[in-house]
Design a protein around this motif. Structure first.
Motif, PDB file in Angstrom:
ATOM      1  N   GLY A 113       0.818  -1.215   0.000  1.00 17.86           N
ATOM      2  CA  GLY A 113       0.000   0.000   0.000  1.00 17.86           C
ATOM      3  C   GLY A 113       0.846   1.256   0.000  1.00 17.86           C
ATOM      4  N   VAL A 114       1.944   1.226   0.746  1.00 15.38           N
ATOM      5  CA  VAL A 114       2.856   2.371   0.792  1.00 15.38           C
ATOM      6  C   VAL A 114       3.516   2.559  -0.573  1.00 15.38           C
ATOM      7  CG1 VAL A 114       4.837   3.390   1.971  1.00 15.38           C
ATOM      8  CG2 VAL A 114       3.269   1.900   3.231  1.00 15.38           C
ATOM      9  N   VAL A 115       3.938   1.450  -1.174  1.00 12.94           N
ATOM     10  CA  VAL A 115       4.582   1.509  -2.493  1.00 12.94           C
ATOM     11  C   VAL A 115       3.625   2.089  -3.532  1.00 12.94           C
ATOM     12  CG1 VAL A 115       5.527   0.124  -4.381  1.00 12.94           C
ATOM     13  CG2 VAL A 115       6.155  -0.395  -2.016  1.00 12.94           C
ATOM     14  N   THR A 116       2.383   1.637  -3.517  1.00 13.55           N
ATOM     15  CA  THR A 116       1.395   2.128  -4.484  1.00 13.55           C
ATOM     16  C   THR A 116       1.163   3.624  -4.325  1.00 13.55           C
ATOM     17  OG1 THR A 116       0.281  -0.018  -4.558  1.00 13.55           O
ATOM     18  CG2 THR A 116      -0.993   1.897  -5.262  1.00 13.55           C
ATOM     19  N   ALA A 117       1.058   4.084  -3.076  1.00 14.72           N
ATOM     20  CA  ALA A 117       0.838   5.513  -2.833  1.00 14.72           C
ATOM     21  C   ALA A 117       2.027   6.333  -3.319  1.00 14.72           C
ATOM     22  CB  ALA A 117       0.595   5.754  -1.348  1.00 14.72           C
ATOM     23  N   LEU A 118       3.237   5.845  -3.097  1.00 16.54           N
ATOM     24  CA  LEU A 118       4.425   6.569  -3.548  1.00 16.54           C
ATOM     25  C   LEU A 118       4.496   6.612  -5.069  1.00 16.54           C
ATOM     26  CD1 LEU A 118       7.036   8.057  -2.911  1.00 16.54           C
ATOM     27  CD2 LEU A 118       8.184   5.840  -2.745  1.00 16.54           C
ATOM     28  N   GLU A 119       4.161   5.517  -5.718  1.00 19.03           N
ATOM     29  CA  GLU A 119       4.151   5.506  -7.188  1.00 19.03           C
ATOM     30  C   GLU A 119       3.149   6.509  -7.731  1.00 19.03           C
ATOM     31  OE1 GLU A 119       3.328   1.439  -8.037  1.00 19.03           O
ATOM     32  OE2 GLU A 119       5.430   0.802  -7.895  1.00 19.03           O
ATOM     33  N   ALA A 120       1.974   6.596  -7.079  1.00 15.18           N
ATOM     34  CA  ALA A 120       0.960   7.557  -7.498  1.00 15.18           C
ATOM     35  C   ALA A 120       1.456   8.987  -7.288  1.00 15.18           C
ATOM     36  CB  ALA A 120      -0.335   7.330  -6.722  1.00 15.18           C
ATOM     37  N   MET A 121       2.165   9.217  -6.188  1.00 18.73           N
ATOM     38  CA  MET A 121       2.712  10.548  -5.915  1.00 18.73           C
ATOM     39  C   MET A 121       3.744  10.937  -6.970  1.00 18.73           C
ATOM     40  SD  MET A 121       4.690  11.927  -2.489  1.00 18.73           S
ATOM     41  CE  MET A 121       3.660  10.874  -1.469  1.00 18.73           C
ATOM     42  N   ARG A 122       4.606   9.971  -7.304  1.00 17.39           N
ATOM     43  CA  ARG A 122       5.646  10.234  -8.299  1.00 17.39           C
ATOM     44  C   ARG A 122       5.032  10.562  -9.662  1.00 17.39           C
ATOM     45  NH1 ARG A 122       7.980   5.660  -7.906  1.00 17.39           N
ATOM     46  NH2 ARG A 122       9.492   6.224  -6.294  1.00 17.39           N
ATOM     47  N   ALA A 123       4.021   9.784 -10.074  1.00 14.63           N
ATOM     48  CA  ALA A 123       3.377  10.022 -11.366  1.00 14.63           C
ATOM     49  C   ALA A 123       2.662  11.375 -11.387  1.00 14.63           C
ATOM     50  CB  ALA A 123       2.387   8.893 -11.667  1.00 14.63           C
ATOM     51  N   ALA A 124       2.005  11.720 -10.285  1.00 16.67           N
ATOM     52  CA  ALA A 124       1.293  12.996 -10.215  1.00 16.67           C
ATOM     53  C   ALA A 124       2.265  14.170 -10.253  1.00 16.67           C
ATOM     54  CB  ALA A 124       0.439  13.049  -8.951  1.00 16.67           C
ATOM     55  N   ALA A 125       3.427  14.003  -9.600  1.00 13.11           N
ATOM     56  CA  ALA A 125       4.433  15.065  -9.615  1.00 13.11           C
ATOM     57  C   ALA A 125       4.957  15.294 -11.030  1.00 13.11           C
ATOM     58  CB  ALA A 125       5.579  14.713  -8.671  1.00 13.11           C
ATOM     59  N   ASP A 129       0.217  17.540 -11.394  1.00 14.27           N
ATOM     60  CA  ASP A 129      -1.155  17.555 -10.871  1.00 14.27           C
ATOM     61  C   ASP A 129      -1.102  17.658  -9.352  1.00 14.27           C
ATOM     62  OD1 ASP A 129      -3.758  16.948  -9.960  1.00 14.27           O
ATOM     63  OD2 ASP A 129      -4.172  15.761 -11.753  1.00 14.27           O
ATOM     64  N   ARG A 130      -1.281  18.863  -8.847  1.00 13.68           N
ATOM     65  CA  ARG A 130      -1.093  19.098  -7.420  1.00 13.68           C
ATOM     66  C   ARG A 130      -2.172  18.435  -6.566  1.00 13.68           C
ATOM     67  NH1 ARG A 130       0.960  25.425  -7.441  1.00 13.68           N
ATOM     68  NH2 ARG A 130       3.146  24.954  -7.915  1.00 13.68           N
ATOM     69  N   LEU A 131      -3.381  18.335  -7.086  1.00 20.08           N
ATOM     70  CA  LEU A 131      -4.431  17.667  -6.322  1.00 20.08           C
ATOM     71  C   LEU A 131      -4.089  16.191  -6.139  1.00 20.08           C
ATOM     72  CD1 LEU A 131      -7.174  17.594  -4.913  1.00 20.08           C
ATOM     73  CD2 LEU A 131      -8.217  17.172  -7.147  1.00 20.08           C
ATOM     74  N   ASP A 132      -3.663  15.537  -7.218  1.00 19.30           N
ATOM     75  CA  ASP A 132      -3.309  14.118  -7.129  1.00 19.30           C
ATOM     76  C   ASP A 132      -2.072  13.905  -6.263  1.00 19.30           C
ATOM     77  OD1 ASP A 132      -5.462  13.456  -8.639  1.00 19.30           O
ATOM     78  OD2 ASP A 132      -4.356  12.954 -10.464  1.00 19.30           O
ATOM     79  N   VAL A 133      -1.138  14.856  -6.292  1.00 18.98           N
ATOM     80  CA  VAL A 133       0.019  14.767  -5.404  1.00 18.98           C
ATOM     81  C   VAL A 133      -0.443  14.799  -3.955  1.00 18.98           C
ATOM     82  CG1 VAL A 133       2.054  15.990  -4.546  1.00 18.98           C
ATOM     83  CG2 VAL A 133       1.724  15.728  -7.001  1.00 18.98           C
ATOM     84  N   ALA A 134      -1.343  15.747  -3.635  1.00 18.69           N
ATOM     85  CA  ALA A 134      -1.833  15.874  -2.263  1.00 18.69           C
ATOM     86  C   ALA A 134      -2.593  14.625  -1.840  1.00 18.69           C
ATOM     87  CB  ALA A 134      -2.729  17.108  -2.152  1.00 18.69           C
ATOM     88  N   ASP A 135      -3.390  14.065  -2.757  1.00 14.35           N
ATOM     89  CA  ASP A 135      -4.156  12.865  -2.438  1.00 14.35           C
ATOM     90  C   ASP A 135      -3.222  11.682  -2.194  1.00 14.35           C
ATOM     91  OD1 ASP A 135      -6.738  11.317  -2.337  1.00 14.35           O
ATOM     92  OD2 ASP A 135      -5.798  10.314  -4.036  1.00 14.35           O
ATOM     93  N   ALA A 136      -2.211  11.522  -3.044  1.00 12.06           N
ATOM     94  CA  ALA A 136      -1.263  10.421  -2.884  1.00 12.06           C
ATOM     95  C   ALA A 136      -0.433  10.593  -1.608  1.00 12.06           C
ATOM     96  CB  ALA A 136      -0.340  10.335  -4.102  1.00 12.06           C
ATOM     97  N   HIS A 137      -0.104  11.826  -1.279  1.00 13.86           N
ATOM     98  CA  HIS A 137       0.638  12.109  -0.053  1.00 13.86           C
ATOM     99  C   HIS A 137      -0.166  11.678   1.169  1.00 13.86           C
ATOM    100  CE1 HIS A 137       1.746  15.074   3.223  1.00 13.86           C
ATOM    101  NE2 HIS A 137       2.909  14.483   2.981  1.00 13.86           N
ATOM    102  N   ARG A 138      -1.460  11.988   1.155  1.00 12.18           N
ATOM    103  CA  ARG A 138      -2.336  11.593   2.265  1.00 12.18           C
ATOM    104  C   ARG A 138      -2.436  10.065   2.343  1.00 12.18           C
ATOM    105  NH1 ARG A 138      -5.753  14.833   0.782  1.00 12.18           N
ATOM    106  NH2 ARG A 138      -7.277  13.489  -0.233  1.00 12.18           N
ATOM    107  N   ARG A 139      -2.554   9.413   1.179  1.00 11.20           N
ATOM    108  CA  ARG A 139      -2.658   7.958   1.156  1.00 11.20           C
ATOM    109  C   ARG A 139      -1.361   7.298   1.624  1.00 11.20           C
ATOM    110  NH1 ARG A 139      -3.305   5.810  -3.829  1.00 11.20           N
ATOM    111  NH2 ARG A 139      -3.340   7.735  -5.046  1.00 11.20           N
ATOM    112  N   PHE A 140      -0.225   7.927   1.338  1.00 11.90           N
ATOM    113  CA  PHE A 140       1.056   7.396   1.796  1.00 11.90           C
ATOM    114  C   PHE A 140       1.074   7.327   3.322  1.00 11.90           C
ATOM    115  CE2 PHE A 140       5.399   7.741   3.239  1.00 11.90           C
ATOM    116  CZ  PHE A 140       6.129   6.954   2.369  1.00 11.90           C
ATOM    117  N   HIS A 141       0.700   8.420   3.965  1.00 13.62           N
ATOM    118  CA  HIS A 141       0.715   8.450   5.427  1.00 13.62           C
ATOM    119  C   HIS A 141      -0.325   7.488   6.011  1.00 13.62           C
ATOM    120  CE1 HIS A 141       3.591  11.688   6.412  1.00 13.62           C
ATOM    121  NE2 HIS A 141       3.344  12.050   5.169  1.00 13.62           N
ATOM    122  N   CYS A 142      -1.486   7.405   5.382  1.00 11.09           N
ATOM    123  CA  CYS A 142      -2.503   6.457   5.850  1.00 11.09           C
ATOM    124  C   CYS A 142      -2.006   5.025   5.709  1.00 11.09           C
ATOM    125  CB  CYS A 142      -3.797   6.641   5.063  1.00 11.09           C
ATOM    126  SG  CYS A 142      -4.707   8.157   5.474  1.00 11.09           S
TER     127      CYS A 142
END
Length: 217
Positions: A113-125, A129-142
């Protein structure tokens, strides 16, 4: 006949969803700052909807902690005092440290789950896409907290993130403006590397280093 009656309700619900999505993107993506007033007349014109779905969208966004209703002044982007922001970050950090110690007290946790969130953050960056970055960042911590396998801990942590999600997004936005969009990704890569190493003290050290980027009013 059963399918005909709900059509209007579905259409109305879709307008609410549209307004929620648009406003969330604008607020978390950097189009609005804490305390900025949201004027209904302007929003209904921009979104092409009536006041009813807009007001329902604003009600839902208030539940998410993104907007707040101010008596006799209307609606504005949510704002917290400097003390509230600091204290909420401190609570987040305490919960995450506890989660890490718990997660590594037994068998090695599943980090997918952590890996998936980080991959999503990297792709959004990469997309910017700042909204998707913020969403992936939140999912990483969760996902980090979910490693502890404690549902109540995750729920409490999630409620804290809900209150400061705008400020976390603002942090990431300011960091990207100052150091580039990949800076935030690299900090989270360090946390994941520590998780893979399996030493909870190293993970906590990485989280503390990562957390050095704090909100500046």
């Amino acid at each position: 006949m059963g399918d005909e009656s709900p059509d209007g309700e579905l259409a109305s619900a879709s307008l609410v969803d549209l307004a929620v999505a648009r406003l969330s993107r604008e607020i978390l993506g950097g189009g609005s700052d804490p305390g900025e007033r949201l004027i209904e007349e302007q929003l209904t014109r921009r979104f092409g909807i009536s006041r009813a779905p807009l007001r329902e969208a604003l009600r839902l966004l208030a539940q998410q902690g993104l907007v707040e209703h101010v008596p006799r002044r209307g609606v504005r982007v949510a704002t917290l005092s400097d003390r509230d922001v600091r204290e909420l970050y401190e609570v987040r950090d305490v919960l995450e440290r506890y989660a890490v110690h718990t997660a590594f007290s037994g068998a090695r946790p599943d980090l997918s789950g952590v890996v998936t969130a980080l991959e999503a953050m990297r792709a959004a960056a990469v997309r910017g896409d700042r909204l998707d970055v913020a969403d992936a960042h939140r999912r990483f911590h969760c996902s980090v907290v979910a490693l502890a396998g404690n549902g109540q801990l995750s729920a409490t942590h999630g409620s804290v993130l809900l209150k400061i999600q705008l400020y976390m997004a603002l942090n990431l936005r300011r960091e990207a403006d100052s150091h580039g969009g990949e800076s935030g990704v690299h900090r989270h890569e360090n946390v994941l590397a520590a998780l893979k190493g399996g030493d909870p003290e190293q993970v906590i050290a990485a989280l503390e280093s990562h957390g050095a980027q704090t909100y500046i009013p």
